[in-house]
Design a protein around this motif. Structure first.
Motif, PDB file in Angstrom:
ATOM      1  N   GLU A 194       0.835  -1.202   0.000  1.00 47.10           N
ATOM      2  CA  GLU A 194       0.000   0.000   0.000  1.00 47.10           C
ATOM      3  C   GLU A 194       0.873   1.257   0.000  1.00 47.10           C
ATOM      4  N   LEU A 195       1.919   1.243   0.816  1.00 44.84           N
ATOM      5  CA  LEU A 195       2.840   2.380   0.855  1.00 44.84           C
ATOM      6  C   LEU A 195       3.536   2.579  -0.493  1.00 44.84           C
ATOM      7  N   ALA A 196       3.955   1.468  -1.095  1.00 49.28           N
ATOM      8  CA  ALA A 196       4.650   1.547  -2.384  1.00 49.28           C
ATOM      9  C   ALA A 196       3.742   2.085  -3.480  1.00 49.28           C
ATOM     10  N   ARG A 197       2.456   1.814  -3.369  1.00 49.00           N
ATOM     11  CA  ARG A 197       1.503   2.321  -4.355  1.00 49.00           C
ATOM     12  C   ARG A 197       1.210   3.803  -4.159  1.00 49.00           C
ATOM     13  N   ILE A 198       0.988   4.210  -2.912  1.00 48.51           N
ATOM     14  CA  ILE A 198       0.375   5.521  -2.695  1.00 48.51           C
ATOM     15  C   ILE A 198       1.360   6.662  -2.475  1.00 48.51           C
ATOM     16  N   SER A 219      -2.425   3.610  10.067  1.00 49.43           N
ATOM     17  CA  SER A 219      -1.805   4.834  10.576  1.00 49.43           C
ATOM     18  C   SER A 219      -0.455   5.100   9.925  1.00 49.43           C
ATOM     19  N   THR A 220       0.291   4.053   9.606  1.00 51.60           N
ATOM     20  CA  THR A 220       1.598   4.244   8.973  1.00 51.60           C
ATOM     21  C   THR A 220       1.445   4.872   7.595  1.00 51.60           C
ATOM     22  N   VAL A 221       0.448   4.395   6.836  1.00 57.57           N
ATOM     23  CA  VAL A 221       0.179   4.966   5.510  1.00 57.57           C
ATOM     24  C   VAL A 221      -0.281   6.411   5.654  1.00 57.57           C
ATOM     25  N   ALA A 222      -1.167   6.642   6.606  1.00 57.13           N
ATOM     26  CA  ALA A 222      -1.657   8.003   6.841  1.00 57.13           C
ATOM     27  C   ALA A 222      -0.504   8.951   7.153  1.00 57.13           C
ATOM     28  N   GLU A 223       0.381   8.534   8.060  1.00 59.77           N
ATOM     29  CA  GLU A 223       1.479   9.408   8.474  1.00 59.77           C
ATOM     30  C   GLU A 223       2.429   9.707   7.319  1.00 59.77           C
ATOM     31  N   GLU A 224       2.799   8.693   6.543  1.00 60.06           N
ATOM     32  CA  GLU A 224       3.710   8.921   5.426  1.00 60.06           C
ATOM     33  C   GLU A 224       3.111   9.887   4.406  1.00 60.06           C
ATOM     34  N   CYS A 225       1.828   9.744   4.153  1.00 56.40           N
ATOM     35  CA  CYS A 225       1.178  10.635   3.186  1.00 56.40           C
ATOM     36  C   CYS A 225       1.058  12.056   3.719  1.00 56.40           C
ATOM     37  N   LEU A 226       0.748  12.204   4.997  1.00 56.53           N
ATOM     38  CA  LEU A 226       0.682  13.535   5.600  1.00 56.53           C
ATOM     39  C   LEU A 226       2.045  14.211   5.586  1.00 56.53           C
ATOM     40  N   ALA A 257      -0.142  15.440   1.964  1.00 50.13           N
ATOM     41  CA  ALA A 257      -1.584  15.182   1.995  1.00 50.13           C
ATOM     42  C   ALA A 257      -2.222  16.004   3.103  1.00 50.13           C
ATOM     43  N   ALA A 258      -3.536  16.250   2.974  1.00 52.36           N
ATOM     44  CA  ALA A 258      -4.206  17.159   3.904  1.00 52.36           C
ATOM     45  C   ALA A 258      -5.226  16.476   4.804  1.00 52.36           C
ATOM     46  N   ILE A 259      -5.879  15.435   4.317  1.00 49.52           N
ATOM     47  CA  ILE A 259      -7.025  14.823   4.996  1.00 49.52           C
ATOM     48  C   ILE A 259      -6.831  13.313   5.045  1.00 49.52           C
ATOM     49  N   ILE A 260      -7.309  12.684   6.106  1.00 50.98           N
ATOM     50  CA  ILE A 260      -7.327  11.223   6.179  1.00 50.98           C
ATOM     51  C   ILE A 260      -8.776  10.749   6.167  1.00 50.98           C
ATOM     52  N   LEU A 298      -9.633  -0.414  12.825  1.00 48.88           N
ATOM     53  CA  LEU A 298      -8.689  -1.378  12.252  1.00 48.88           C
ATOM     54  C   LEU A 298      -7.235  -1.033  12.538  1.00 48.88           C
ATOM     55  N   ASP A 299      -7.004   0.087  13.213  1.00 47.63           N
ATOM     56  CA  ASP A 299      -5.648   0.476  13.615  1.00 47.63           C
ATOM     57  C   ASP A 299      -5.772   1.399  14.815  1.00 47.63           C
ATOM     58  N   SER A 300      -5.375   0.918  15.958  1.00 48.39           N
ATOM     59  CA  SER A 300      -5.552   1.670  17.204  1.00 48.39           C
ATOM     60  C   SER A 300      -4.718   2.951  17.253  1.00 48.39           C
ATOM     61  N   LYS A 301      -3.736   3.074  16.365  1.00 52.06           N
ATOM     62  CA  LYS A 301      -2.881   4.263  16.361  1.00 52.06           C
ATOM     63  C   LYS A 301      -3.373   5.347  15.400  1.00 52.06           C
ATOM     64  N   MET A 302      -4.412   5.044  14.639  1.00 52.34           N
ATOM     65  CA  MET A 302      -4.837   5.974  13.596  1.00 52.34           C
ATOM     66  C   MET A 302      -5.280   7.325  14.154  1.00 52.34           C
ATOM     67  N   ILE A 303      -6.174   7.316  15.127  1.00 52.65           N
ATOM     68  CA  ILE A 303      -6.729   8.572  15.608  1.00 52.65           C
ATOM     69  C   ILE A 303      -5.648   9.455  16.226  1.00 52.65           C
ATOM     70  N   SER A 304      -4.740   8.873  17.009  1.00 55.73           N
ATOM     71  CA  SER A 304      -3.664   9.674  17.603  1.00 55.73           C
ATOM     72  C   SER A 304      -2.708  10.196  16.539  1.00 55.73           C
ATOM     73  N   THR A 305      -2.498   9.420  15.484  1.00 54.68           N
ATOM     74  CA  THR A 305      -1.622   9.866  14.395  1.00 54.68           C
ATOM     75  C   THR A 305      -2.217  11.071  13.683  1.00 54.68           C
TER      76      THR A 305
END
Length: 275
Positions: A74-78, A101-108, A112-115, A123-130
């Motif tokens: 997913e990271l390699a694609r996005i 959350s890892t994909v979200a953080e790398e894109c931010l 990127a502006a929005i998740i 599906l990822d307990s770290k997403m909201i804190s990220t």
């Protein structure tokens, strides 16, 4: 209602369009559409010229039965696509469709502006804190289970009541993590039967009690083409009809494959609404 995207304050009193950019090979409508960077850039440029305020990029299909995608893939694609789009369109407002959350953080990190999270953090307990760490706007969608199990989780005693409770809990968690800008997505087609999708539309205005902007994601979905007994390619007319209805019920963002037609809905709706 306003939305702060990287310092740019957007007024959502006028509804906006979020153009869909699927970079997966297996999305239900446009999977595998872009064979080169030029194809992709032409598509994004077209959506922006047609009036899209946001471009929503997804690298993991969430349709029922979609193939599992490793986080590394997913990271390699996005990430390269985010870099490419930010380079060619410096003012673009990119939304990232991911539950990781890892994909979200790398894109931010790369502009990127929005998740846009189909699981609202489930599906990822770290997403909201990220997301909170980056003070990014967060789209919370209603879903049970995951894309492979969701269609077995469609029993509700009170569908709208349970959705409102779900969103209330998620919004509280997001606020605790410092997320200021929250958008809710009813999740049409996610852990809902065809009939339940239309129940949500019928009672859509109840979601306004959350006092948050509502995103409608119904573009060319099975709730349209199965009811009309046609195909995703033939579902534009049905999509347009439901977009107009959703706007009348208070939707502030239309997530759409067909930006031009969604913008036309907004133009016509605004003309009626201001008379």
């Amino acid at each position: 209602m306003t939305l702060n995207c990287k310092g740019q304050l957007l007024d959502l009193d006028t509804p906006k369009v979020m153009g869909i950019l699927n970079i997966t090979p297996d999305s239900f409508y446009d999977g595998g559409s872009y064979k080169s960077e030029d194809d992709l850039l032409k598509k994004v440029n077209s959506m922006l010229l047609q009036g899209a305020t946001f471009i929503d990029v997804g690298a993991y299909s969430s349709r029922p039965g979609a193939d599992y995608v490793e986080e590394k893939e997913e990271l390699a694609r996005i990430v390269p696509i985010v870099k490419l789009l930010i380079h060619h369109f410096p003012d673009i407002i990119l939304s990232i469709d991911t539950f990781r959350s890892t994909v979200a953080e790398e894109c931010l990190k790369h502009g990127a502006a929005i998740i846009n999270d189909i699981s609202a953090g489930n599906l990822d307990s770290k997403m909201i804190s990220t997301v909170g760490k980056y003070k990014a706007p967060y789209i919370l969608m209603h879903m049970r289970g995951n894309p492979n199990s969701m269609q077995h989780k469609t029993h509700y005693k009170d569908l709208l009541g349970e959705m409102i409770f779900y969103f209330s809990e998620k919004v509280a968690l997001a606020r605790e993590s410092g997320i200021q800008d929250i958008i809710i997505d009813p999740g049409f087609g996610f852990a809902k039967t065809l009939e339940q999708n239309y129940e949500i539309l019928k009672k859509f205005s109840l979601l306004q009690q959350l006092e948050l902007p509502i995103l409608t994601g119904i573009s060319r979905k099975s709730m349209i083409y199965k009811l009309l007994q046609n195909t995703p390619k033939e579902a534009l007319n049905g999509t347009t009809a439901l977009h107009m209805y959703a706007l009348g019920q208070g939707s502030k963002i239309l997530r759409a494959h067909d930006v031009k037609e969604a913008m036309e809905c907004i133009t016509l709706f605004n003309t009626i609404d201001t008379k």
